[in-house]
Scaffold this motif. Structure first.
Motif, PDB file in Angstrom:
ATOM      1  N   ILE A  40       0.945  -1.187   0.145  1.00 10.28           N
ATOM      2  CA  ILE A  40       0.282  -0.009   0.400  1.00 10.28           C
ATOM      3  C   ILE A  40       1.004   1.069  -0.092  1.00 10.28           C
ATOM      4  CG2 ILE A  40      -1.907   1.537   1.257  1.00 10.28           C
ATOM      5  CD1 ILE A  40      -1.078  -2.172   2.140  1.00 10.28           C
ATOM      6  N   VAL A  41       0.692   1.917  -1.228  1.00 10.48           N
ATOM      7  CA  VAL A  41       2.428   2.918  -1.535  1.00 10.48           C
ATOM      8  C   VAL A  41       1.270   4.363  -1.463  1.00 10.48           C
ATOM      9  CG1 VAL A  41       3.475   4.021  -3.022  1.00 10.48           C
ATOM     10  CG2 VAL A  41       2.491   1.612  -2.498  1.00 10.48           C
ATOM     11  N   PHE A  42       1.907   5.019  -0.188  1.00 10.98           N
ATOM     12  CA  PHE A  42       1.490   6.765  -0.461  1.00 10.98           C
ATOM     13  C   PHE A  42       2.275   7.694  -0.693  1.00 10.98           C
ATOM     14  CE2 PHE A  42      -0.384   3.848   2.791  1.00 10.98           C
ATOM     15  CZ  PHE A  42      -1.714   4.543   3.088  1.00 10.98           C
ATOM     16  N   GLU A  43       1.967   8.557  -1.865  1.00 10.95           N
ATOM     17  CA  GLU A  43       3.476   9.582  -2.173  1.00 10.95           C
ATOM     18  C   GLU A  43       2.246  10.845  -2.164  1.00 10.95           C
ATOM     19  OE1 GLU A  43       4.117   8.686  -6.146  1.00 10.95           O
ATOM     20  OE2 GLU A  43       3.003   6.289  -6.401  1.00 10.95           O
ATOM     21  N   ASN A  44       3.352  11.834  -1.729  1.00  8.87           N
ATOM     22  CA  ASN A  44       3.081  12.877  -1.945  1.00  8.87           C
ATOM     23  C   ASN A  44       3.978  14.021  -2.190  1.00  8.87           C
ATOM     24  OD1 ASN A  44       4.314  12.334   1.251  1.00  8.87           O
ATOM     25  ND2 ASN A  44       4.602  14.599   1.243  1.00  8.87           N
ATOM     26  N   ASP A  45       3.656  15.038  -3.287  1.00  9.62           N
ATOM     27  CA  ASP A  45       4.708  16.324  -3.000  1.00  9.62           C
ATOM     28  C   ASP A  45       4.958  17.597  -2.025  1.00  9.62           C
ATOM     29  OD1 ASP A  45       4.829  15.355  -5.885  1.00  9.62           O
ATOM     30  OD2 ASP A  45       2.998  16.043  -6.100  1.00  9.62           O
ATOM     31  N   GLY A  46       6.399  17.223  -1.401  1.00 12.20           N
ATOM     32  CA  GLY A  46       6.719  18.540  -0.631  1.00 12.20           C
ATOM     33  C   GLY A  46       7.699  18.485  -0.402  1.00 12.20           C
ATOM     34  N   ASP A  47       8.529  18.625   0.643  1.00 12.23           N
ATOM     35  CA  ASP A  47       9.856  19.293   0.614  1.00 12.23           C
ATOM     36  C   ASP A  47      10.857  18.358   0.724  1.00 12.23           C
ATOM     37  OD1 ASP A  47       9.795  22.253  -0.068  1.00 12.23           O
ATOM     38  OD2 ASP A  47      10.233  22.195   2.635  1.00 12.23           O
ATOM     39  N   THR A  48      11.506  17.608  -0.713  1.00  7.71           N
ATOM     40  CA  THR A  48      12.863  16.229  -0.104  1.00  7.71           C
ATOM     41  C   THR A  48      13.068  15.878   1.922  1.00  7.71           C
ATOM     42  OG1 THR A  48      13.205  16.581  -2.223  1.00  7.71           O
ATOM     43  CG2 THR A  48      14.228  14.873  -0.835  1.00  7.71           C
ATOM     44  N   ILE A  49      12.695  15.167   1.901  1.00 11.49           N
ATOM     45  CA  ILE A  49      13.686  14.245   3.388  1.00 11.49           C
ATOM     46  C   ILE A  49      14.907  13.931   3.266  1.00 11.49           C
ATOM     47  CG2 ILE A  49      12.932  13.323   5.770  1.00 11.49           C
ATOM     48  CD1 ILE A  49      10.537  12.476   4.084  1.00 11.49           C
ATOM     49  N   PRO A  50      15.896  15.057   3.856  1.00 16.17           N
ATOM     50  CA  PRO A  50      17.041  14.325   3.781  1.00 16.17           C
ATOM     51  C   PRO A  50      17.512  13.015   4.362  1.00 16.17           C
ATOM     52  CG  PRO A  50      16.613  16.692   5.175  1.00 16.17           C
ATOM     53  CD  PRO A  50      15.364  15.718   4.936  1.00 16.17           C
ATOM     54  N   GLN A  51      18.274  13.144   4.117  1.00 16.84           N
ATOM     55  CA  GLN A  51      19.084  11.562   3.971  1.00 16.84           C
ATOM     56  C   GLN A  51      19.050  11.017   5.205  1.00 16.84           C
ATOM     57  OE1 GLN A  51      18.521   8.360   1.846  1.00 16.84           O
ATOM     58  NE2 GLN A  51      17.430   9.529   0.636  1.00 16.84           N
ATOM     59  N   ASP A  52      19.826  11.662   6.468  1.00 16.52           N
ATOM     60  CA  ASP A  52      19.713  11.642   7.465  1.00 16.52           C
ATOM     61  C   ASP A  52      18.367  11.299   8.401  1.00 16.52           C
ATOM     62  OD1 ASP A  52      19.805  14.763   6.781  1.00 16.52           O
ATOM     63  OD2 ASP A  52      20.630  15.086   8.782  1.00 16.52           O
ATOM     64  N   LYS A  53      17.915  12.354   7.920  1.00 20.41           N
ATOM     65  CA  LYS A  53      16.178  12.776   8.319  1.00 20.41           C
ATOM     66  C   LYS A  53      15.870  10.968   8.285  1.00 20.41           C
ATOM     67  CE  LYS A  53      15.862  17.047   9.472  1.00 20.41           C
ATOM     68  NZ  LYS A  53      15.519  18.471   9.789  1.00 20.41           N
ATOM     69  N   ILE A  54      15.514  11.066   7.175  1.00 19.12           N
ATOM     70  CA  ILE A  54      15.097   9.433   6.734  1.00 19.12           C
ATOM     71  C   ILE A  54      15.747   8.558   7.521  1.00 19.12           C
ATOM     72  CG2 ILE A  54      15.060   7.684   5.424  1.00 19.12           C
ATOM     73  CD1 ILE A  54      14.507   9.465   3.022  1.00 19.12           C
ATOM     74  N   GLN A  55      16.468   7.901   8.429  1.00 22.57           N
ATOM     75  CA  GLN A  55      17.055   7.673   9.143  1.00 22.57           C
ATOM     76  C   GLN A  55      16.456   7.463  10.950  1.00 22.57           C
ATOM     77  OE1 GLN A  55      18.400   4.873   7.502  1.00 22.57           O
ATOM     78  NE2 GLN A  55      18.737   6.124   5.480  1.00 22.57           N
ATOM     79  N   LYS A  56      15.948   8.303  11.249  1.00 25.83           N
ATOM     80  CA  LYS A  56      14.840   8.600  12.171  1.00 25.83           C
ATOM     81  C   LYS A  56      14.163   8.867  12.159  1.00 25.83           C
ATOM     82  CE  LYS A  56      19.545  11.201  13.144  1.00 25.83           C
ATOM     83  NZ  LYS A  56      19.808  11.963  13.336  1.00 25.83           N
ATOM     84  N   ILE A  57      12.901   8.982  10.789  1.00 25.67           N
ATOM     85  CA  ILE A  57      11.379   9.210  10.454  1.00 25.67           C
ATOM     86  C   ILE A  57      11.240   8.234  11.742  1.00 25.67           C
ATOM     87  CG2 ILE A  57      10.863   8.025   8.809  1.00 25.67           C
ATOM     88  CD1 ILE A  57      10.279  10.397   7.866  1.00 25.67           C
ATOM     89  N   PHE A  58      11.544   6.383  12.413  1.00 25.81           N
ATOM     90  CA  PHE A  58      10.475   6.432  12.577  1.00 25.81           C
ATOM     91  C   PHE A  58      10.662   5.982  14.345  1.00 25.81           C
ATOM     92  CE2 PHE A  58      10.202   4.112   7.917  1.00 25.81           C
ATOM     93  CZ  PHE A  58       8.540   4.793   7.599  1.00 25.81           C
ATOM     94  N   LYS A  59      11.357   6.453  14.411  1.00 26.57           N
ATOM     95  CA  LYS A  59      12.142   7.135  16.360  1.00 26.57           C
ATOM     96  C   LYS A  59      10.708   7.841  17.016  1.00 26.57           C
ATOM     97  CE  LYS A  59      17.192   6.825  15.773  1.00 26.57           C
ATOM     98  NZ  LYS A  59      18.022   7.044  16.787  1.00 26.57           N
ATOM     99  N   GLN A  60      10.554   6.891  17.546  1.00 30.49           N
ATOM    100  CA  GLN A  60       9.389   7.767  19.081  1.00 30.49           C
ATOM    101  C   GLN A  60       9.993   9.000  19.699  1.00 30.49           C
ATOM    102  OE1 GLN A  60       9.237   5.266  22.144  1.00 30.49           O
ATOM    103  NE2 GLN A  60       8.001   3.507  21.387  1.00 30.49           N
ATOM    104  N   PHE A  61       9.379  10.302  19.814  1.00 30.26           N
ATOM    105  CA  PHE A  61       9.595  11.531  19.730  1.00 30.26           C
ATOM    106  C   PHE A  61      10.286  11.678  18.818  1.00 30.26           C
ATOM    107  CE2 PHE A  61       8.743   8.939  23.815  1.00 30.26           C
ATOM    108  CZ  PHE A  61       7.943   9.865  23.933  1.00 30.26           C
ATOM    109  N   TYR A  62      10.627  11.139  17.892  1.00 34.96           N
ATOM    110  CA  TYR A  62      11.608  12.105  16.711  1.00 34.96           C
ATOM    111  C   TYR A  62      10.588  13.177  15.479  1.00 34.96           C
ATOM    112  CZ  TYR A  62      14.120  13.856  13.022  1.00 34.96           C
ATOM    113  OH  TYR A  62      15.163  14.496  11.389  1.00 34.96           O
ATOM    114  N   ARG A  63      10.529  14.570  15.799  1.00 37.42           N
ATOM    115  CA  ARG A  63      10.138  15.423  14.819  1.00 37.42           C
ATOM    116  C   ARG A  63      10.907  15.769  13.724  1.00 37.42           C
ATOM    117  NH1 ARG A  63       8.734  17.218  20.366  1.00 37.42           N
ATOM    118  NH2 ARG A  63       6.236  16.970  20.692  1.00 37.42           N
ATOM    119  N   LEU A  64      10.576  15.333  12.185  1.00 32.88           N
ATOM    120  CA  LEU A  64      11.112  15.787  10.859  1.00 32.88           C
ATOM    121  C   LEU A  64      11.508  17.158  11.097  1.00 32.88           C
ATOM    122  CD1 LEU A  64      11.293  14.919   8.556  1.00 32.88           C
ATOM    123  CD2 LEU A  64       9.365  15.613   7.608  1.00 32.88           C
ATOM    124  N   ASP A  65      10.206  18.176  11.779  1.00 36.78           N
ATOM    125  CA  ASP A  65      10.802  19.545  11.695  1.00 36.78           C
ATOM    126  C   ASP A  65      10.747  20.467  13.441  1.00 36.78           C
ATOM    127  OD1 ASP A  65      11.741  21.856  11.375  1.00 36.78           O
ATOM    128  OD2 ASP A  65      10.501  22.270   9.141  1.00 36.78           O
TER     129      ASP A  65
END
Length: 221
Positions: free
Chosen positions: A148-173
């Motif tokens: 099940i694939v979700f696609e959206n257009d927005g600012d590119t997520i930097p690679q160093d943040k992609i590694q943390k995006i599923f961590k608890q209490f981590y906010r992308l911005d």
């Protein structure tokens, strides 16, 4: 974490009560002061709402570990329900959700928990998508998984943040906390639920295009 939140809630609540008392006890307050106090009270109320939402997120995190109650459900119907629930939000930014899923595609999941997964991914897509864009959802099968694939257009997520995006209490911005009001648990909860289903969740982002891929096994493990 709950103790910290309980302490933090006292400050905006005290401000809300204090300014409301001023408004209530001063009937002939100058209009400019009345407007100022009303504005401050509203801001403190929004802060209070965000903190209460964090309580709910932590409660949801605890519920995530409860046993699954799996059944065959029509994926399209579940996604259409999520789309309707998000309409008031997406309309604010002139966004659309477009679903391309076969009507007879079944997934064997805990419907309530999987709805939470989709809700958290869509909420993330809504907040970080550009205005006047489309959030696309489609599904397909390979030999082992339903994707099940979700696609959206927005600012590119930097690679160093992609590694943390599923961590608890981590906010992308961090700078967007006041707008999103999230506690940084949504995607962590989504990942935990998908893994409970023996599935995987992946994310990629490049050229201002972000893709979340929820992979659920075709066969019970």
């Amino acid at each position: 974490m709950i103790a910290y939140l309980a302490h933090d809630i006292k400050t905006p609540l005290a401000s809300v009560i204090g300014y409301l008392c001023l408004l209530d006890e001063t009937p002939h307050l100058p209009e400019d002061l009345r407007h100022q106090y009303t504005h401050i009270t509203l801001e403190k109320a929004y802060r209070l709402e965000r903190l209460i939402n964090e309580f709910f997120d932590i409660a949801k995190l605890n519920q995530t570990y409860s046993p699954l109650h799996k059944e065959n459900i029509h994926l399209l119907y579940l996604l259409e329900q999520m789309k309707e629930e998000f309409y008031p939000l997406t309309s604010q930014k002139d966004q659309k959700i477009v679903i391309d899923v076969q009507e007879d595609l079944l997934v064997y999941v805990d419907a309530q928990k999987m709805a939470r997964v989709f809700n958290n991914i869509l909420k993330n897509a809504f907040h970080y998508s550009y205005e006047h864009t489309t959030i696309n959802i489609h599904a397909y099968q390979d030999e082992s998984y339903v994707h099940i694939v979700f696609e959206n257009d927005g600012d590119t997520i930097p690679q160093d943040k992609i590694q943390k995006i599923f961590k608890q209490f981590y906010r992308l911005d961090e700078s967007r906390n006041s707008k999103t009001g999230g506690s940084g648990l949504g995607l962590s909860i989504a990942k935990t639920i998908v893994e409970q289903h023996h599935g995987l969740i992946k994310v990629s982002s490049q050229n201002q295009h972000t893709i979340f891929d929820v992979m659920l096994p075709l066969h019970e493990l």
